[in-house]
Scaffold this motif. Structure first.
Motif, PDB file in Angstrom:
ATOM      1  N   VAL A  78       0.817  -1.217   0.000  1.00  0.00           N
ATOM      2  CA  VAL A  78       0.000   0.000   0.000  1.00  0.00           C
ATOM      3  C   VAL A  78       0.850   1.266   0.000  1.00  0.00           C
ATOM      4  O   VAL A  78       0.342   2.356  -0.256  1.00  0.00           O
ATOM      5  CB  VAL A  78      -0.959   0.036   1.218  1.00  0.00           C
ATOM      6  N   ALA A  81      -4.257   3.761  -0.929  1.00  0.00           N
ATOM      7  CA  ALA A  81      -3.833   2.502  -0.322  1.00  0.00           C
ATOM      8  C   ALA A  81      -4.636   1.333  -0.883  1.00  0.00           C
ATOM      9  O   ALA A  81      -4.082   0.256  -1.154  1.00  0.00           O
ATOM     10  CB  ALA A  81      -3.991   2.585   1.192  1.00  0.00           C
ATOM     11  N   THR A  90      -7.928  -6.017   1.392  1.00  0.00           N
ATOM     12  CA  THR A  90      -7.333  -4.682   1.280  1.00  0.00           C
ATOM     13  C   THR A  90      -8.093  -3.676   2.124  1.00  0.00           C
ATOM     14  O   THR A  90      -7.486  -2.827   2.794  1.00  0.00           O
ATOM     15  CB  THR A  90      -7.327  -4.236  -0.192  1.00  0.00           C
TER      16      THR A  90
END
Length: 295
Positions: free
Chosen positions: A51, A70, A187
């Motif tokens: 990220v 990110a 994520t």
């Protein structure tokens, strides 16, 4: 004792920190359970480090885009790993190692090139849960609710895909879409956890509660439920320890998670080291030569 529990809640920053720790305990356990059973823990490690380029670019454009940057960088890194693995003879572990180091190096270079001198790398790496704002809590709550709802709605399909991906593909399930959705969930969890424990410790929240529950129960839904309870207990306990012992909050949470795992590792009714049949007989055999030597 009651006063000791109430005192930290008098401060707004502690209430917000405990709230986000509770949410991340639930979110990390649910997503982490799928990571464990699919043996994809390392992909979470890759995303957590990858990220950094997105954060660098987003910080240069505007701090309000940090989460978006990110998310894009983390998702892209997972797709790069999948592409290398599927389109070549390179093993997935080698693809992960190459992608992780490459994205991490790119992020460091971008920080230098874009001259983002005010970019607080230490807070990203190690987190600052006491610096969370009310908006961060609501943001994490939204992510948690969305992922929990999707998990509830598609639990059977996810269960099928988790334990038999080839069978799921043969039955017509959109396994590519499911994989991409799973990567997005990982994520999002990492992005939500960055400010709490940082990218270096976020894997503990994803893996710790889940593997602790894995030692205690057998079913996936039980693993997610018990893991969420363990994650919440670890988050709250870690915050109270950091308040009263003046410890780094993120690290305190991680160590509490590890403590719960050690307890399960030792005393699990079915898999604990100290609860296995013959354990004490085995310890006695080890200690017997010592007793004879001392005589």
């Amino acid at each position: 004792m009651w006063h000791g529990l109430i005192e930290p809640l008098q401060w707004g920053y502690m209430r917000e920190a405990i709230a986000i720790a509770v949410l991340l305990g639930i979110l990390g356990a649910v997503v982490g359970s799928y990571l464990i059973v699919q043996q994809m823990v390392m992909i979470g490690h890759v995303i957590a480090h990858a990220v950094l380029p997105g954060l660098s670019i987003a910080f240069f454009v505007g701090e309000q885009f940090l989460s978006l940057g990110a998310f894009i960088a983390g998702t892209l890194s997972a797709l790069v790993v999948a592409g290398i693995h599927q389109r070549s003879r390179v093993k997935v572990d080698a693809a992960m190692a190459l992608t992780l180091t490459s994205f991490l190096g790119l992020g460091v270079i971008l920080i230098s090139l874009l001259e983002t001198n005010q970019f607080d790398l230490s807070s990203i790496l190690f987190g600052d849960i006491l610096g969370v704002r009310t908006s961060d809590v609501w943001h994490t709550l939204m992510i948690t609710v969305v992922i929990l709802l999707l998990t509830k709605l598609f639990y059977k399909e996810l269960l099928f895909y988790t334990f038999d991906p080839l069978g799921a593909q043969a039955s017509g399930l959109p396994v590519t879409t499911m994989y991409f959705g799973f990567i997005c969930a990982i994520t999002l969890t990492i992005v939500a956890s960055m400010q709490t424990v940082g990218v270096l410790l976020v894997i503990s929240l994803l893996v710790g509660p889940a593997i602790t529950a894995y030692l205690l129960v057998k079913e996936l839904h039980q693993m997610m439920g018990l893991g969420a309870i363990i994650g919440v207990m670890a988050g709250v306990s870690g915050m109270y320890l950091s308040y009263y012992l003046d410890l780094p909050s993120g690290s305190a949470i991680v160590l509490v998670v590890f403590s719960f795992f050690i307890l399960a590792f030792l005393f699990s009714p079915t898999q604990g080291i100290l609860t296995e049949p013959g354990t004490f007989r085995w310890i006695y055999k080890i200690l017997q030569p010592i007793k004879l030597w001392r005589r």
